[in-house]
Design a protein around this motif. Structure first.
Motif, mmCIF file in Angstrom:
data_model
loop_
_atom_site.group_PDB
_atom_site.id
_atom_site.type_symbol
_atom_site.label_atom_id
_atom_site.label_comp_id
_atom_site.label_asym_id
_atom_site.label_seq_id
_atom_site.Cartn_x
_atom_site.Cartn_y
_atom_site.Cartn_z
ATOM 1 N N PHE A 1 0.822 -1.210 0.000
ATOM 2 C CA PHE A 1 0.000 0.000 0.000
ATOM 3 C C PHE A 1 0.859 1.264 0.000
ATOM 4 O O PHE A 1 0.548 2.222 -0.681
ATOM 5 N N HIS A 2 1.960 1.249 0.736
ATOM 6 C CA HIS A 2 2.844 2.420 0.758
ATOM 7 C C HIS A 2 3.648 2.527 -0.526
ATOM 8 O O HIS A 2 4.073 3.612 -0.895
ATOM 9 N N GLY A 3 3.866 1.397 -1.182
ATOM 10 C CA GLY A 3 4.588 1.398 -2.447
ATOM 11 C C GLY A 3 3.684 1.628 -3.634
ATOM 12 O O GLY A 3 4.067 1.414 -4.775
ATOM 13 N N ILE B 1 -7.434 -0.877 5.978
ATOM 14 C CA ILE B 1 -8.299 0.302 5.888
ATOM 15 C C ILE B 1 -7.497 1.522 5.449
ATOM 16 O O ILE B 1 -7.922 2.266 4.554
ATOM 17 N N ASN B 2 -6.336 1.721 6.059
ATOM 18 C CA ASN B 2 -5.490 2.852 5.653
ATOM 19 C C ASN B 2 -5.048 2.714 4.198
ATOM 20 O O ASN B 2 -4.902 3.721 3.501
ATOM 21 N N GLY B 3 -4.840 1.482 3.738
ATOM 22 C CA GLY B 3 -4.496 1.265 2.331
ATOM 23 C C GLY B 3 -5.606 1.726 1.402
ATOM 24 O O GLY B 3 -5.352 2.362 0.375
ATOM 25 N N HIS B 4 -6.847 1.414 1.786
ATOM 26 C CA HIS B 4 -7.989 1.867 0.972
ATOM 27 C C HIS B 4 -8.102 3.385 0.983
ATOM 28 O O HIS B 4 -8.341 4.002 -0.061
ATOM 29 N N GLN C 1 -6.760 3.984 14.160
ATOM 30 C CA GLN C 1 -6.398 5.349 13.816
ATOM 31 C C GLN C 1 -6.263 5.405 12.292
ATOM 32 O O GLN C 1 -5.537 4.618 11.714
ATOM 33 N N VAL C 2 -7.017 6.275 11.677
ATOM 34 C CA VAL C 2 -6.922 6.450 10.228
ATOM 35 C C VAL C 2 -6.789 7.937 9.935
ATOM 36 O O VAL C 2 -6.985 8.776 10.808
ATOM 37 N N PHE D 1 -10.138 10.676 4.674
ATOM 38 C CA PHE D 1 -11.331 9.840 4.616
ATOM 39 C C PHE D 1 -12.584 10.706 4.409
ATOM 40 O O PHE D 1 -13.394 10.448 3.522
ATOM 41 N N ALA D 2 -12.715 11.762 5.220
ATOM 42 C CA ALA D 2 -13.867 12.662 5.124
ATOM 43 C C ALA D 2 -13.878 13.394 3.785
ATOM 44 O O ALA D 2 -14.937 13.544 3.161
ATOM 45 N N ALA D 3 -12.709 13.830 3.333
ATOM 46 C CA ALA D 3 -12.634 14.544 2.051
ATOM 47 C C ALA D 3 -13.036 13.629 0.899
ATOM 48 O O ALA D 3 -13.779 14.051 -0.002
ATOM 49 N N ASP D 4 -12.576 12.372 0.934
ATOM 50 C CA ASP D 4 -12.947 11.415 -0.124
ATOM 51 C C ASP D 4 -14.454 11.186 -0.136
ATOM 52 O O ASP D 4 -15.075 11.144 -1.202
ATOM 53 N N PHE D 5 -15.043 11.026 1.043
ATOM 54 C CA PHE D 5 -16.489 10.817 1.111
ATOM 55 C C PHE D 5 -17.251 12.064 0.682
ATOM 56 O O PHE D 5 -18.290 11.965 0.038
#
Length: 185
Positions: free
Chosen positions: A101-103, A132-135, A160-161, A166-170
């Motif tokens: 995910f980081h790569g 979840i953080n990857g998504h 912790q995410v 997350f909010a901006a994407d939604f």
């Protein structure tokens, strides 16, 4: 590392053969010092002394590769681990997912999650956090949301995410209420 090598040499001189744990400690130390030449020579020495790597050694090597954003090398070690009869742990999968995910290899991060399930490894809080953080990192808030709900339904603490992302994407997806829905759960 100088002191560690000195102790190692003292062990050898005193007739105390090193075990896998001793070699693994040195491998981690040299790996963290970015001395991959020493890591390689220690692995060779282990085999020559009839002291092959164990599961912890493989996990240490995978961690060294994932910390350096070298997921393909981590997978090579993972395959060798399985080939040599050692079962990956939840920690193995978490490290590999995080590295992918980081790569910026979303598909392989997800494939690692699926492989973990196929192998019968149950996701823990750390696994979910990485997944979840990857998504979220890859702009897939609906997938992240689905897995946060899954965690809540299983009675796990929500990880912790990056809630701002997350909010901006939604919000961009037309679902600004998603965080309040999660808060109610």
């Amino acid at each position: 590392m100088d002191e560690a090598v000195s102790c190692f040499d003292e062990m050898l001189t005193g007739g105390c053969p090193p075990d896998v744990s001793t070699y693994t400690c040195l491998i981690v130390g040299f790996g963290n010092a970015r001395r991959m030449d020493k890591v390689s020579s220690l692995l060779t020495e282990m085999k020559q002394r009839g002291c092959p790597p164990d599961g912890r050694t493989y996990n240490a090597l995978i961690k060294l590769m994932t910390n350096r954003n070298m997921p393909d090398d981590a997978v090579r070690i993972y395959k060798k681990m399985i080939h040599n009869g050692f079962n990956p742990t939840i920690h193995t999968y978490n490290m590999m997912m995080k590295s992918y995910f980081h790569g910026n290899n979303y598909e392989m991060g997800c494939a690692t999650w699926e492989e973990m399930g196929r192998k019968g490894i149950c996701a823990d809080v750390n696994s979910y956090t990485v997944y979840i953080n990857g998504h979220i990192r890859h702009g897939r808030p609906e997938e992240a949301y689905k897995h946060i709900v899954d965690m809540v339904n299983k009675g796990m603490s929500v990880p912790q995410v990056d809630y701002n992302k997350f909010a901006a994407d939604f919000s961009r997806a037309g679902r600004p209420d998603a965080l309040s829905e999660l808060a109610q759960r």
